[in-house]
Design a protein around this motif. Sequence first.
Motif, PDB file in Angstrom:
ATOM      1  N   TYR A 115      12.180  -6.623  12.154  1.00 23.20           N
ATOM      2  CA  TYR A 115      11.843  -8.050  12.072  1.00 23.20           C
ATOM      3  C   TYR A 115      12.295  -8.864  13.281  1.00 23.20           C
ATOM      4  N   ASP A 116      13.312  -8.380  13.994  1.00 27.17           N
ATOM      5  CA  ASP A 116      13.730  -9.125  15.176  1.00 27.17           C
ATOM      6  C   ASP A 116      12.843  -8.802  16.387  1.00 27.17           C
ATOM      7  N   HIS A 117      11.864  -7.889  16.223  1.00 26.82           N
ATOM      8  CA  HIS A 117      10.974  -7.495  17.326  1.00 26.82           C
ATOM      9  C   HIS A 117       9.500  -7.740  17.013  1.00 26.82           C
ATOM     10  N   LEU A 118       9.138  -7.605  15.749  1.00 26.31           N
ATOM     11  CA  LEU A 118       7.745  -7.840  15.338  1.00 26.31           C
ATOM     12  C   LEU A 118       7.767  -8.926  14.275  1.00 26.31           C
ATOM     13  N   SER A 129       7.700  -3.199  20.771  1.00 27.36           N
ATOM     14  CA  SER A 129       8.503  -1.971  20.864  1.00 27.36           C
ATOM     15  C   SER A 129       8.579  -1.222  19.529  1.00 27.36           C
ATOM     16  N   HIS A 130       8.636  -1.951  18.406  1.00 21.66           N
ATOM     17  CA  HIS A 130       8.713  -1.328  17.080  1.00 21.66           C
ATOM     18  C   HIS A 130       8.640  -2.429  16.037  1.00 21.66           C
ATOM     19  N   ASN A 131       8.722  -2.046  14.768  1.00 17.64           N
ATOM     20  CA  ASN A 131       8.360  -3.011  13.722  1.00 17.64           C
ATOM     21  C   ASN A 131       9.536  -3.731  13.069  1.00 17.64           C
ATOM     22  N   GLY A 186      12.911  -2.020  24.808  1.00 14.12           N
ATOM     23  CA  GLY A 186      12.882  -2.246  23.360  1.00 14.12           C
ATOM     24  C   GLY A 186      14.276  -2.061  22.766  1.00 14.12           C
ATOM     25  N   ASP A 187      14.359  -1.418  21.617  1.00 14.64           N
ATOM     26  CA  ASP A 187      15.636  -1.136  20.940  1.00 14.64           C
ATOM     27  C   ASP A 187      15.923   0.342  21.104  1.00 14.64           C
ATOM     28  N   THR A 188      17.122   0.685  21.525  1.00 17.98           N
ATOM     29  CA  THR A 188      17.381   2.113  21.719  1.00 17.98           C
ATOM     30  C   THR A 188      18.866   2.428  21.746  1.00 17.98           C
TER      31      THR A 188
HETATM   32 ZN    ZN Z   1      15.263  -2.171  15.747  1.00 18.00          ZN
END
Ligand code: ZN
Length: 355
Positions: A152-155, A148-150, A244-246
């Motif tokens: 650290y908790d996602h990538l 979803s994006h970069n 993702g995060d939004t």
């Molecule tokens: Zn985020």
Amino acid sequence: MRARRLTRLGLRMLMAWMIALLWGCASPGPVYRNSDGQVVDKPWSEVMAWLLQAWYQGLPPPPGRHLQGGQFPVIRDPEVGRDLPVDQLAVTWLGHASTLIRVGGQRILTDPQFSLRASPLSWAGTARSVPNPYALHELGHIDLVLISHNHYDHLDEASVLALSRQPGGSPQFIVPQGLETWFQSRGMGRVQSLGWWQSAEFGPLQVQAVPASHWSARGLSDHNKSHWAGWVLRAGERSVYFAGDTAYSDDFKAIRDRVGAVELALLPVGAYEPRTFMKDQHVNPDEAVKIHQDVGARLSIGIHWGTFELSDEPLDAPMATLPAARARAGLPDDAFQLLRHGETRLLPKEPMASD
Ligand code: ZN
Ligand code: ZN
């Protein structure tokens, strides 16, 4: 106890200092924006005020109020490595925003984060509070990974590198615009980026990037230099939306208008307090319920909670705040649910008739 709180404050201050540097040292050139043209920008003073107040108030409180025995239960599903028939759809929550989706005979991971910490540092930063339910090899061969994006908790670098070296070859990584170079520079060549509303075919799957309201940064000079996105995945009649995060915005009604109602939505429900600080980047459960309604989901599963302590509410808060939000909106209990770490939900075989 006091020493632990002081250490935690110190680490949070370090992270805040890095965030301030990110915003202060952004390199020149175009930056990505939200669909309303805005960028999320928090002054250093606001970050510090939040951290100091959270420390003074002892926030977040430890989880446990809503958990039997004070611990998150972790499920070990013996069937998680099994392939499903092509017309079936199942989702397994692996913790935080990491899920395993099985649809169209394919195995798809969202935002895989299997490391001890969600942090640029291996020795400091937010540590996971609940262990991984599965080792990577237990999940079977992964065909596709959606990022979803970069943040650290996602990538997580170690997780995507491990996936790229899985037996049988690297999965296909699909990332938002601008993030493909991060993968390529680390030797991960099976990567494709998509801009919002663009789509691509991968075997029986169609993947479409959709908007989200958020921001990006990993280092000192990449603030908003790569985009953020949600993903809509289709396999035949079945469809999954991973948000993702939004923050909350008009994006979700636009998603419904352009891609139609979705069968399954994976929506963030955690890391939402304090609202003054978080509302521009993370929805709370009431807003997640609105997204569920906006995108016309048949079933929503809450993600982005219960794993990494990123905000002021206790990690188990969504176990109470999501049912309350659902009730306020008049939704049936089974319309928007939380899974236990490692738990699988197999959706009924007949896809819903979208209206
Ligand atoms: Zn985020
Ligand atoms: Zn996040």
